[in-house]
Design a protein around this motif. Structure first.
Motif, short mmCIF file in Angstrom:
data_model
loop_
_atom_site.label_atom_id
_atom_site.label_comp_id
_atom_site.label_asym_id
_atom_site.label_seq_id
_atom_site.Cartn_x
_atom_site.Cartn_y
_atom_site.Cartn_z
N GLU A 119 0.83 -1.21 0.00
CA GLU A 119 0.00 0.00 0.00
C GLU A 119 0.87 1.26 0.00
O GLU A 119 0.61 2.21 -0.75
CB GLU A 119 -0.90 -0.02 1.23
CG GLU A 119 -1.75 1.22 1.44
CD GLU A 119 -2.45 1.19 2.79
OE1 GLU A 119 -2.46 2.25 3.46
OE2 GLU A 119 -2.97 0.13 3.17
N ILE A 120 1.91 1.27 0.83
CA ILE A 120 2.78 2.44 0.92
C ILE A 120 3.62 2.59 -0.35
O ILE A 120 3.79 3.70 -0.87
CB ILE A 120 3.68 2.33 2.17
CG1 ILE A 120 2.83 2.27 3.43
CG2 ILE A 120 4.65 3.52 2.23
CD1 ILE A 120 3.60 1.88 4.68
N GLU A 121 4.14 1.47 -0.86
CA GLU A 121 4.91 1.52 -2.11
C GLU A 121 4.08 2.13 -3.23
O GLU A 121 4.56 2.97 -4.00
CB GLU A 121 5.39 0.12 -2.50
CG GLU A 121 6.52 -0.42 -1.65
CD GLU A 121 6.89 -1.85 -2.01
OE1 GLU A 121 8.01 -2.28 -1.69
OE2 GLU A 121 6.04 -2.57 -2.60
N GLN A 122 2.84 1.69 -3.35
CA GLN A 122 1.96 2.22 -4.40
C GLN A 122 1.69 3.70 -4.19
O GLN A 122 1.69 4.49 -5.14
CB GLN A 122 0.64 1.44 -4.41
CG GLN A 122 0.77 0.01 -4.90
CD GLN A 122 -0.53 -0.77 -4.77
OE1 GLN A 122 -1.46 -0.36 -4.06
NE2 GLN A 122 -0.62 -1.91 -5.45
N LYS A 123 1.51 4.09 -2.95
CA LYS A 123 1.18 5.47 -2.61
C LYS A 123 2.31 6.43 -2.98
O LYS A 123 2.06 7.57 -3.40
CB LYS A 123 0.87 5.55 -1.12
CG LYS A 123 0.28 6.87 -0.65
CD LYS A 123 -0.43 6.70 0.70
CE LYS A 123 0.37 5.93 1.72
NZ LYS A 123 -0.32 5.83 3.03
N ILE A 124 3.56 5.98 -2.87
CA ILE A 124 4.68 6.88 -3.13
C ILE A 124 5.37 6.59 -4.46
O ILE A 124 6.40 7.19 -4.78
CB ILE A 124 5.71 6.82 -1.98
CG1 ILE A 124 6.32 5.42 -1.86
CG2 ILE A 124 5.07 7.25 -0.68
CD1 ILE A 124 7.39 5.31 -0.79
N GLY A 125 4.81 5.67 -5.23
CA GLY A 125 5.36 5.37 -6.54
C GLY A 125 6.63 4.54 -6.51
O GLY A 125 7.42 4.57 -7.45
N MET A 126 6.82 3.77 -5.46
CA MET A 126 7.98 2.89 -5.35
C MET A 126 7.67 1.56 -6.04
O MET A 126 6.53 1.09 -6.02
CB MET A 126 8.30 2.65 -3.88
CG MET A 126 9.57 1.84 -3.63
SD MET A 126 9.80 1.51 -1.84
CE MET A 126 10.07 3.18 -1.22
N GLU A 127 8.67 0.97 -6.66
CA GLU A 127 8.48 -0.30 -7.34
C GLU A 127 8.05 -1.38 -6.35
O GLU A 127 8.60 -1.51 -5.25
CB GLU A 127 9.77 -0.74 -8.03
CG GLU A 127 9.64 -2.04 -8.81
CD GLU A 127 10.93 -2.45 -9.49
OE1 GLU A 127 10.98 -3.58 -10.02
OE2 GLU A 127 11.89 -1.66 -9.49
N HIS A 128 7.04 -2.15 -6.73
CA HIS A 128 6.52 -3.21 -5.85
C HIS A 128 7.61 -4.23 -5.53
O HIS A 128 8.34 -4.69 -6.41
CB HIS A 128 5.35 -3.92 -6.53
CG HIS A 128 4.80 -5.07 -5.74
ND1 HIS A 128 4.03 -4.88 -4.61
CD2 HIS A 128 4.94 -6.41 -5.88
CE1 HIS A 128 3.71 -6.06 -4.11
NE2 HIS A 128 4.25 -7.00 -4.85
N GLY A 129 7.72 -4.56 -4.25
CA GLY A 129 8.70 -5.55 -3.82
C GLY A 129 10.05 -4.98 -3.45
O GLY A 129 10.97 -5.73 -3.12
N THR A 130 10.19 -3.66 -3.49
CA THR A 130 11.47 -3.03 -3.15
C THR A 130 11.88 -3.36 -1.72
O THR A 130 13.03 -3.71 -1.46
CB THR A 130 11.38 -1.50 -3.32
OG1 THR A 130 11.11 -1.19 -4.69
CG2 THR A 130 12.69 -0.83 -2.90
N ILE A 131 10.96 -3.22 -0.80
CA ILE A 131 11.26 -3.44 0.62
C ILE A 131 11.02 -4.90 0.97
O ILE A 131 9.94 -5.45 0.74
CB ILE A 131 10.39 -2.54 1.52
CG1 ILE A 131 10.52 -1.07 1.10
CG2 ILE A 131 10.76 -2.73 2.98
CD1 ILE A 131 11.92 -0.52 1.20
N LYS A 132 12.03 -5.53 1.53
CA LYS A 132 11.94 -6.94 1.92
C LYS A 132 11.50 -7.06 3.38
O LYS A 132 11.42 -6.08 4.12
CB LYS A 132 13.29 -7.64 1.72
CG LYS A 132 13.86 -7.50 0.31
CD LYS A 132 12.90 -8.00 -0.74
CE LYS A 132 13.49 -7.89 -2.14
NZ LYS A 132 12.52 -8.25 -3.19
N LEU A 133 11.24 -8.28 3.80
CA LEU A 133 10.83 -8.57 5.16
C LEU A 133 11.73 -9.63 5.79
O LEU A 133 12.27 -10.50 5.10
CB LEU A 133 9.38 -9.07 5.20
CG LEU A 133 8.28 -8.02 5.02
CD1 LEU A 133 6.93 -8.70 4.79
CD2 LEU A 133 8.21 -7.10 6.22
#
Length: 294
Positions: free
Chosen positions: A112-126
């Motif tokens: 949700e946050i990635e989409q909101k700020i225009g970041m590529e999906h999957g950039t942040i790992k867990l």
């Protein structure tokens, strides 16, 4: 393909700018900046802002950086995610992970946050931390709950409290949980990282625990003091004879591949694929230790 080595994951309090700034100089494979247990309730907001600014400003020298956030069922969790996703660490570490749904909820919020700020999906790992009996029993489901998940760890202090026991020098109370978490990680193809050893003045006890978790198969250990880095790295560094043998195994494997042969032979003996994989791991560890053997 060489996998990311995580022999040492150094905890850094999220409310200490000097420690955050200098964390990369000690030689740990990964840095984990903490917004949870090491930060008091009165400092949560200030620490979050500090970590955000640090991630956006400091040069960590290419070292993997994770941030341990507060759980989403606390008043601080969502704000942590909103800030830290924007700061773009390598991964967010989830504390007190008990079910696959905990991972899925975090994944969906990051998306949700990635989409909101225009970041590529999957950039942040867990990276999930298991700290209870329930979490250990659900480790297999947790480990495959998200494609973002790059690792799973055990947090011993909360775990032994949940089990109504204490930590012992032998670690017998952690053996089942360590095994379940390790099996889950290997089945999912992700990293397995062991818990911290809190007695920083007991080098002998610490080294004994590192030898144990290395023999079990863990990729590495969470640590709370830079002086522990050298001990872990030394124990995980293969001997020269092991490195030489591993190089010969890899060379034999490459020769067989070049000939189009599925049979690998060395010194008149057949070499199985698992042995080749172990040899690659040895060479990865040697490279991380900057050991070059002809």
């Amino acid at each position: 393909m060489q996998q990311k080595l995580r022999r040492t994951m150094l905890y850094v309090p999220g409310n200490n700018p000097g420690m955050i700034r200098d964390a990369h100089i000690y030689g740990a494979d990964s840095i984990m900046i903490d917004l949870e247990d090491s930060v008091s309730l009165y400092e949560k907001d200030a620490a979050r802002l500090l970590v955000y600014q640090a991630l956006k400003t400091f040069d960590f020298g290419g070292i993997e950086v994770l941030v341990r956030v507060n759980p989403l069922n606390t008043p601080y969790g969502r704000d942590d995610f909103e800030a830290i996703v924007r700061a773009q660490p390598t991964a967010i570490r989830l504390p007190k992970t008990e079910t696959a749904d905990d991972v899925i909820e975090a994944d969906e919020l990051i998306t949700e946050i990635e989409q909101k700020i225009g970041m590529e999906h999957g950039t942040i790992k867990l990276f999930a931390a298991v700290e209870s009996g329930k979490g250990a029993l659900n480790a297999a489901q947790i480990a495959v709950a998200s494609k973002r998940l790059i690792g799973i760890a055990i947090g011993a202090e909360d775990f032994v409290t949940d089990l109504k026991t204490t930590r012992s020098p032998e670690g017998i109370e952690l053996l089942t949980a360590r095994s379940l978490i390790l099996f889950a990680a290997r089945a999912a193809g992700i990293a397995a990282v062991d818990t911290v050893y809190s007695d920083v003045n007991n080098d002998e006890g610490f080294a004994g625990e590192v030898k144990l978790i290395k023999q079990l198969g863990f990729d590495g250990k969470s640590i709370i003091n830079p002086r522990q880095i050298e001990i872990v790295n030394r124990i995980y560094t293969p001997a020269e004879a092991e490195i030489k043998k591993s190089k010969r195994i890899i060379e034999a494997s490459l020769e067989a591949e070049a000939k189009g042969s599925g049979v690998i032979s060395l010194d008149g003996k057949m070499i199985d694929r698992p042995i080749v994989e172990r040899a690659r791991r040895v060479l990865d560890l040697a490279e991380a230790a900057k050991i070059h053997v002809e």
